[in-house]
Scaffold this motif. Structure first.
Motif, PDB file in Angstrom:
ATOM      1  N   TYR A  10       0.834  -1.210   0.000  1.00  0.00           N
ATOM      2  CA  TYR A  10       0.000   0.000   0.000  1.00  0.00           C
ATOM      3  C   TYR A  10       0.867   1.258   0.000  1.00  0.00           C
ATOM      4  O   TYR A  10       0.733   2.129  -0.863  1.00  0.00           O
ATOM      5  CB  TYR A  10      -0.938  -0.006   1.213  1.00  0.00           C
ATOM      6  N   THR A  11       1.761   1.380   0.982  1.00  0.00           N
ATOM      7  CA  THR A  11       2.599   2.577   1.061  1.00  0.00           C
ATOM      8  C   THR A  11       3.548   2.658  -0.135  1.00  0.00           C
ATOM      9  O   THR A  11       3.862   3.749  -0.615  1.00  0.00           O
ATOM     10  CB  THR A  11       3.412   2.590   2.371  1.00  0.00           C
ATOM     11  N   PHE A  12       4.000   1.512  -0.624  1.00  0.00           N
ATOM     12  CA  PHE A  12       4.899   1.461  -1.782  1.00  0.00           C
ATOM     13  C   PHE A  12       4.213   2.034  -3.023  1.00  0.00           C
ATOM     14  O   PHE A  12       4.758   2.914  -3.705  1.00  0.00           O
ATOM     15  CB  PHE A  12       5.314   0.006  -2.009  1.00  0.00           C
ATOM     16  N   THR A  13       3.023   1.562  -3.327  1.00  0.00           N
ATOM     17  CA  THR A  13       2.331   2.025  -4.535  1.00  0.00           C
ATOM     18  C   THR A  13       1.800   3.442  -4.387  1.00  0.00           C
ATOM     19  O   THR A  13       1.759   4.196  -5.373  1.00  0.00           O
ATOM     20  CB  THR A  13       1.174   1.074  -4.896  1.00  0.00           C
ATOM     21  N   LYS A  14       1.432   3.836  -3.178  1.00  0.00           N
ATOM     22  CA  LYS A  14       0.963   5.214  -2.991  1.00  0.00           C
ATOM     23  C   LYS A  14       2.095   6.213  -3.215  1.00  0.00           C
ATOM     24  O   LYS A  14       1.857   7.344  -3.652  1.00  0.00           O
ATOM     25  CB  LYS A  14       0.365   5.388  -1.598  1.00  0.00           C
ATOM     26  N   SER A  15       3.319   5.819  -2.937  1.00  0.00           N
ATOM     27  CA  SER A  15       4.457   6.684  -3.226  1.00  0.00           C
ATOM     28  C   SER A  15       4.580   6.929  -4.724  1.00  0.00           C
ATOM     29  O   SER A  15       4.796   8.057  -5.173  1.00  0.00           O
ATOM     30  CB  SER A  15       5.745   6.048  -2.684  1.00  0.00           C
ATOM     31  N   PHE A  16       4.418   5.875  -5.513  1.00  0.00           N
ATOM     32  CA  PHE A  16       4.483   6.036  -6.968  1.00  0.00           C
ATOM     33  C   PHE A  16       3.316   6.859  -7.492  1.00  0.00           C
ATOM     34  O   PHE A  16       3.462   7.622  -8.450  1.00  0.00           O
ATOM     35  CB  PHE A  16       4.506   4.656  -7.653  1.00  0.00           C
ATOM     36  N   SER A  17       2.148   6.717  -6.879  1.00  0.00           N
ATOM     37  CA  SER A  17       0.990   7.479  -7.349  1.00  0.00           C
ATOM     38  C   SER A  17       1.205   8.981  -7.169  1.00  0.00           C
ATOM     39  O   SER A  17       0.707   9.785  -7.956  1.00  0.00           O
ATOM     40  CB  SER A  17      -0.283   7.024  -6.631  1.00  0.00           C
ATOM     41  N   GLU A  18       1.972   9.365  -6.140  1.00  0.00           N
ATOM     42  CA  GLU A  18       2.291  10.788  -5.975  1.00  0.00           C
ATOM     43  C   GLU A  18       3.062  11.315  -7.179  1.00  0.00           C
ATOM     44  O   GLU A  18       2.838  12.452  -7.631  1.00  0.00           O
ATOM     45  CB  GLU A  18       3.119  10.997  -4.697  1.00  0.00           C
ATOM     46  N   HIS A  19       3.953  10.503  -7.714  1.00  0.00           N
ATOM     47  CA  HIS A  19       4.754  10.936  -8.860  1.00  0.00           C
ATOM     48  C   HIS A  19       3.920  10.985 -10.139  1.00  0.00           C
ATOM     49  O   HIS A  19       4.150  11.847 -10.998  1.00  0.00           O
ATOM     50  CB  HIS A  19       5.967  10.026  -9.031  1.00  0.00           C
ATOM     51  N   VAL A  20       2.954  10.091 -10.264  1.00  0.00           N
ATOM     52  CA  VAL A  20       2.034  10.152 -11.404  1.00  0.00           C
ATOM     53  C   VAL A  20       1.271  11.469 -11.386  1.00  0.00           C
ATOM     54  O   VAL A  20       1.105  12.130 -12.413  1.00  0.00           O
ATOM     55  CB  VAL A  20       1.060   8.953 -11.371  1.00  0.00           C
ATOM     56  N   VAL A  21       0.812  11.846 -10.201  1.00  0.00           N
ATOM     57  CA  VAL A  21       0.065  13.100 -10.040  1.00  0.00           C
ATOM     58  C   VAL A  21       0.970  14.307 -10.282  1.00  0.00           C
ATOM     59  O   VAL A  21       0.569  15.286 -10.924  1.00  0.00           O
ATOM     60  CB  VAL A  21      -0.554  13.166  -8.623  1.00  0.00           C
ATOM     61  N   ALA A  22       2.200  14.248  -9.784  1.00  0.00           N
ATOM     62  CA  ALA A  22       3.119  15.383  -9.907  1.00  0.00           C
ATOM     63  C   ALA A  22       3.403  15.736 -11.361  1.00  0.00           C
ATOM     64  O   ALA A  22       3.649  16.902 -11.689  1.00  0.00           O
ATOM     65  CB  ALA A  22       4.426  15.073  -9.182  1.00  0.00           C
ATOM     66  N   GLU A  23       3.360  14.737 -12.234  1.00  0.00           N
ATOM     67  CA  GLU A  23       3.601  14.990 -13.658  1.00  0.00           C
ATOM     68  C   GLU A  23       2.543  15.907 -14.266  1.00  0.00           C
ATOM     69  O   GLU A  23       2.752  16.491 -15.329  1.00  0.00           O
ATOM     70  CB  GLU A  23       3.623  13.657 -14.419  1.00  0.00           C
ATOM     71  N   ASN A  24       1.411  16.036 -13.582  1.00  0.00           N
ATOM     72  CA  ASN A  24       0.283  16.815 -14.101  1.00  0.00           C
ATOM     73  C   ASN A  24       0.333  18.280 -13.708  1.00  0.00           C
ATOM     74  O   ASN A  24      -0.450  19.094 -14.193  1.00  0.00           O
ATOM     75  CB  ASN A  24      -1.025  16.196 -13.593  1.00  0.00           C
ATOM     76  N   GLN A  25       1.269  18.649 -12.804  1.00  0.00           N
ATOM     77  CA  GLN A  25       1.244  19.985 -12.229  1.00  0.00           C
ATOM     78  C   GLN A  25       1.514  21.097 -13.242  1.00  0.00           C
ATOM     79  O   GLN A  25       1.108  22.238 -13.038  1.00  0.00           O
ATOM     80  CB  GLN A  25       2.266  20.082 -11.098  1.00  0.00           C
ATOM     81  N   VAL A  26       2.179  20.774 -14.343  1.00  0.00           N
ATOM     82  CA  VAL A  26       2.480  21.817 -15.327  1.00  0.00           C
ATOM     83  C   VAL A  26       1.219  22.288 -16.039  1.00  0.00           C
ATOM     84  O   VAL A  26       1.195  23.366 -16.625  1.00  0.00           O
ATOM     85  CB  VAL A  26       3.501  21.314 -16.373  1.00  0.00           C
TER      86      VAL A  26
END
Length: 456
Positions: A211-227
């Motif tokens: 759970y914590t492992f995959t949620k860490s990666f999901s943060e990076h998926v979201v971060a790619e959208n900030q632009v």
């Protein structure tokens, strides 16, 4: 109509930001999701629509699913004061684990034309879900929501609900995006080849679960959208019952701190792995909802391109220890007896796994078998051995978190709250320093009896 308090003219209110806007939320049927939706509808009365992604169930119509969803005391104040606002909830049949979210083309077009705010809360809550399943829901599901947001014509802010435990390798966790725990290309390759338990263990590299492992990666998926759109990551810690509104003590599951605290207080669990001085990072469910809604309004109003991370946590400014939590739950269990366990609240702490095993056998397993033997001899159904199986699962899932202690910085959360108008501070409290733990845990225990055990 939204009314702004006198003297707040220079500060657009949170409710004003949401006025006339539509919100798309995933995970809306979950514990936090329900609190988000109720708070949005009640405290932002001019909101247009709340579109809620929901999995279809055979044999239940949309209207039946809606009635099922709203059949919860959480929505009573809306039913009593503004019942018509509940019609703003629009159920969207779909599935977070399906490519494109499983949404029909017709409904997708409506979302693309009308949605201004996304609250992505959906995730598998099973801590030790097999990695392929956790990855599909937590990472690829997030990727699908992000992809949808990129096509939305009115999107103003994307809010992702993560967890404070995405970076358990750090004793002090700041409100920033840290590097992912592994090489994403390696993860994809292993998933494609057929990942083994040994592969998973190696990838986790000390992380407590998938759970914590995959949620860490999901943060990076979201971060790619900030632009493209103002993007927010909110990291709640251990979410407890509602502190204030709409109902003190409301909760609807035994997850997190609830199960372990109640099992221990009532004598079903006698051994805790860790020290009593370890910090437990509790946060009320309504504080999470208030932060999410207020942060969305602030970021949307500012149109900032900065990725903002909020640790919705209490450990850095209003600490409570594991020993204190257990003592307060125990006090309530003694004052409000609810089981026939002997010596409720008698438990020990240990930092040694072998000792935990020995104490568990002596203090829990053997007494459970003796108690069930007595029940069988007196022609009653056995119950304690089965209950011990549930206690053991809870112990195993949470022992990493009871053994360790972290400080989760929440400076940005407190700055956000300080920036709100006086009126919004009353409506959307989220500063953890204001939590009175004595009062909160007393209400928490009442909530367990009322909403989980259905006792008065």
């Amino acid at each position: 109509m939204v009314v702004r308090a006198t003297g707040d003219a220079e500060k657009p209110s949170v409710a004003e930001f949401y006025a006339g806007k539509s919100v798309f939320i995933t995970g809306g049927t979950g514990f936090l999701g329900k609190v988000f939706i109720e708070k949005l509808l009640y405290s932002c009365p001019d909101i247009a629509k709340v579109f809620m992604l929901i999995r279809e169930k055979k044999g239940l119509s949309i209207s039946e699913r809606m009635n099922q969803f709203l059949d919860d005391p959480l929505f009573n104040r809306l039913k009593d004061k503004r019942s018509t606002d509940l019609k703003k909830i629009v159920l969207i049949p779909g599935d977070i684990s399906v490519p494109g979210l499983g949404i029909s083309r017709e409904i997708e077009n409506i979302l693309l034309e009308t949605v201004s705010v996304i609250i992505h809360s959906a995730a598998t809550v099973k801590l030790n879900e097999p990695l392929p399943t956790a990855w599909k829901i937590n990472v690829e599901g997030t990727r699908s929501v992000v992809a949808l947001s990129k096509r939305m014509k009115r999107i103003e802010v994307f809010i992702h609900i993560s967890t404070a435990y995405t970076n358990t390798n750090r004793k002090v966790v700041e409100e920033i995006l840290y590097p992912p725990p592994a090489d994403i290309n390696e993860v994809y390759q292993l998933l494609e080849d057929g990942i083994t338990e040994e592969d998973t263990e190696r990838l986790l590299n000390g992380r407590p679960n998938t759970y914590t492992f995959t949620k860490s990666f999901s943060e990076h998926v979201v971060a790619e959208n900030q632009v493209r759109v103002p993007t927010i990551i909110v990291r709640p810690s251990i979410v407890g019952s509602v502190k204030d509104h709409p109902i003190k003590g409301w909760l609807n599951n035994w997850f997190g701190a609830t199960g372990l605290s109640v099992f221990t207080a009532r004598g079903m669990n006698r051994v805790l792995y860790g020290r009593s001085s370890n910090v437990v990072d509790l946060i009320p469910a309504d504080y999470v909802a208030n932060l999410v809604i207020a942060a969305g309004a602030k970021s949307g109003n500012e149109k900032s391109s900065e990725l903002k991370v909020y640790n919705c946590c209490s450990s850095s400014c209003n600490q409570i220890t594991l020993g204190t939590v257990m003592a307060k739950f125990t006090e309530d269990a003694v004052n409000q007896p609810s089981s026939d366990m002997l010596l409720p609240g008698w438990y020990v702490f240990t930092r040694y796994k072998w000792m935990m095993t020995v104490w568990t056998i002596l203090l829990q397993v053997i007494p459970a078998y003796l108690a069930d033997t007595y029940r069988i001899l007196t022609r009653k159904n056995p119950r304690y051995v089965k209950l011990q199986s549930l206690v053991a699962q809870t112990q195993t899932a949470l022992r990493f978190f009871t053994f360790n202690s972290w400080v989760m910085k929440a400076d940005r959360v407190r700055e956000l709250f300080a920036s709100l108008s006086p009126a919004d501070k009353d409506i959307f409290p989220c500063d953890p320093i204001s939590i009175d733990w004595n009062e909160y845990i007393k209400d928490y225990c009442c909530g367990v009896r009322q909403f989980l055990e259905k006792r008065k």
